[in-house]
Design an enzyme around this catalytic site. Structure first.
Site, PDB file in Angstrom:
ATOM      1  N   THR A   1       0.956  -1.263  -0.043  1.00 33.79           N
ATOM      2  CA  THR A   1      -0.089  -0.112   0.071  1.00 33.79           C
ATOM      3  C   THR A   1       0.885   1.164  -0.048  1.00 33.79           C
ATOM      4  O   THR A   1       0.550   2.112  -0.816  1.00 33.79           O
ATOM      5  CB  THR A   1      -0.774   0.004   1.196  1.00 33.79           C
ATOM      6  OG1 THR A   1      -2.141  -0.903   0.965  1.00 33.79           O
ATOM      7  CG2 THR A   1      -1.700   1.271   1.371  1.00 33.79           C
TER       8      THR A   1
ATOM      9  N   THR B   1      13.294   5.208  10.894  1.00 37.92           N
ATOM     10  CA  THR B   1      14.208   3.849  11.072  1.00 37.92           C
ATOM     11  C   THR B   1      13.717   2.645  10.328  1.00 37.92           C
ATOM     12  O   THR B   1      12.517   2.356  10.363  1.00 37.92           O
ATOM     13  CB  THR B   1      14.259   3.817  12.476  1.00 37.92           C
ATOM     14  OG1 THR B   1      14.944   4.925  12.897  1.00 37.92           O
ATOM     15  CG2 THR B   1      15.303   2.699  12.824  1.00 37.92           C
TER      16      THR B   1
ATOM     17  N   CYS C   1      -8.149  -7.247   2.069  1.00 35.34           N
ATOM     18  CA  CYS C   1      -7.287  -6.302   2.487  1.00 35.34           C
ATOM     19  C   CYS C   1      -8.063  -5.064   3.004  1.00 35.34           C
ATOM     20  O   CYS C   1      -7.672  -3.726   2.783  1.00 35.34           O
ATOM     21  CB  CYS C   1      -6.021  -5.768   1.687  1.00 35.34           C
ATOM     22  SG  CYS C   1      -5.137  -7.008   1.263  1.00 35.34           S
TER      23      CYS C   1
ATOM     24  N   ASN D   1      -5.732  -9.475  -8.020  1.00 35.92           N
ATOM     25  CA  ASN D   1      -5.770 -10.143  -6.951  1.00 35.92           C
ATOM     26  C   ASN D   1      -7.072 -11.181  -6.732  1.00 35.92           C
ATOM     27  O   ASN D   1      -6.928 -12.108  -5.932  1.00 35.92           O
ATOM     28  CB  ASN D   1      -5.584  -9.349  -5.664  1.00 35.92           C
ATOM     29  CG  ASN D   1      -6.663  -8.037  -5.689  1.00 35.92           C
ATOM     30  OD1 ASN D   1      -6.698  -7.474  -6.760  1.00 35.92           O
ATOM     31  ND2 ASN D   1      -7.286  -7.837  -4.784  1.00 35.92           N
TER      32      ASN D   1
END
Length: 372
Positions: free
Chosen positions: A78, A232, A319, A146
């Site tokens: 995404t 990070t 999803c 999908n």
């Protein structure tokens, strides 16, 4: 003991939603979990963490025929889609009407490219839209759907894009590991992929970008990923992604077995219930995917019935926060309401066996007979 080993009675045929984590990925993640290295730190622990990321970058790039510097790690498919769509800064965006919600919701203003009744992108309509679109233009299409598994004409898209000087973004989340990908030879400018579809961990993916592409970051801060995606890095997730990519590159025999299992399922169902239908069965599809219509029973009810029978399937995309709703993909194909409402998705993977498929067939036929 992995999740499926703890649930041996469950037949898991929802690989397009997510795949079981591969042992190689789990080992790679455990090796780095708990270590206090920040990849941006200059001391030895930081350098070790940086090496883990660069090794994974190499593994992923080799898997998809790209260079290491083409790979930008993200939090998943995404985010990779949104980075491509928002970061390209194009005046016009053209997307297919069967894209994943990650694309549809990111650019609701985008022009929609029509698809055929079998779910294949209409290249003539794309050509018309390209003629009308103000430049610069971005075309965003998925490599394989999908829900139906239908493989899209990516080469035709890139050829048209070249004619009209447009950029091309391809959502390859479902294609990864199921179709051969060579990014450098594809004519594609940006490619989205995700780890958990190939047996890596959730929460990590990547956007693959062309060498000279000017991409504006959507997440800014510390300048990680060469300034294109700050924050990070998810060290354990990235390590698992790399290991999964390397393992997946060696599973050619497994892919052949998966195709055989899918074809066996479809042929058996169609032979026993002629009123059943496989959506887009005449088109080129992913070898693991079957969108199957059951007469007389809605997809939502089917999913619950299969679950009670110990079989995990899906109603369209998985999803959307657990919601079961009418498929926008099947609607875009202009299928009759009964087909749209009564079609489920079955997607096989490397851990499935013939015994699994026999149990699936038995359950499918029993559920059909009980409802008809």
């Amino acid at each position: 003991m992995n999740f499926l080993e703890k649930n041996k009675k469950i037949v898991y045929v929802d690989y397009n939603a997510t795949a079981p984590i591969r042992p190689e990925a789990k080992v790679a993640m455990m090796d780095v979990l708990g270590n206090p290295g920040n990849p941006s730190s200059v001391h030895s622990m930081g350098r070790q963490a940086k090496n883990v990321i660069e090794r994974a970058r190499s593994q992923v790039s080799e898997f998809i025929g790209a260079r290491q510097e083409n790979v930008i790690f993200t939090s998943g498919g995404t985010e990779a889609d949104i980075l491509a769509l928002k970061g390209s800064s194009c005046l016009s965006i053209l997307i297919s009407s069967i894209e994943h919600d990650a694309v549809l919701e990111a650019v609701p203003e985008a022009s929609r490219i029509m698809v055929s009744h079998s779910g294949v992108l209409d290249l003539e309509h794309l050509k018309v839209l390209l003629k009308e679109a103000p430049k610069p233009t971005l075309i965003s299409v998925m490599w394989a759907n999908n829900e139906t598994g239908v493989i899209q004409p990516i080469e035709g898209v890139t050829n048209l894009a070249s004619d009209f000087d447009a950029l091309v973004h391809v959502d390859a989340v479902q294609a990864l590991g199921k179709l051969p990908i060579n990014f450098l030879n594809s004519g594609i400018d940006m490619l989205s992929i995700s780890a958990h579809k190939i047996g890596g961990p959730t929460g990590v993916g990547a956007l693959i970008i062309r060498d000279d592409l000017n991409l504006k970051p959507i997440i800014v801060g510390g300048g990680q990923e060469r300034g294109r995606r700050s924050g990070t890095e998810n060290l354990a997730g990235i390590a698992g992604f790399g290991a999964a990519a390397e393992a997946c590159s060696k599973q050619e025999d497994a892919n052949k077995k998966i195709v055989q299992l899918r074809d066996y399922f479809e042929k058996t169902i169609l032979a026993k219930v002629p009123r059943a239908k496989i959506i887009a069965h005449k088109e080129k599809r992913l070898g693991n995917t079957s969108a199957v219509f059951m007469p007389g029973l809605t997809a939502e009810t089917q999913v619950m019935a299969f679950d009670l029978a110990g079989i995990a399937v899906s109603a369209g995309a998985a999803c959307s926060s657990g919601k079961v709703r009418q498929s926008h993909v099947l609607k875009a194909m202009n299928l009759p309401d009964e087909l749209i409402n009564n079609t489920i998705r079955i997607s096989f993977g490397w851990q499935n066996s013939e015994e699994d498929v026999n149990r699936l067939i038995e359950a499918w036929l029993r559920i059909y007979q009980d409802s008809n």
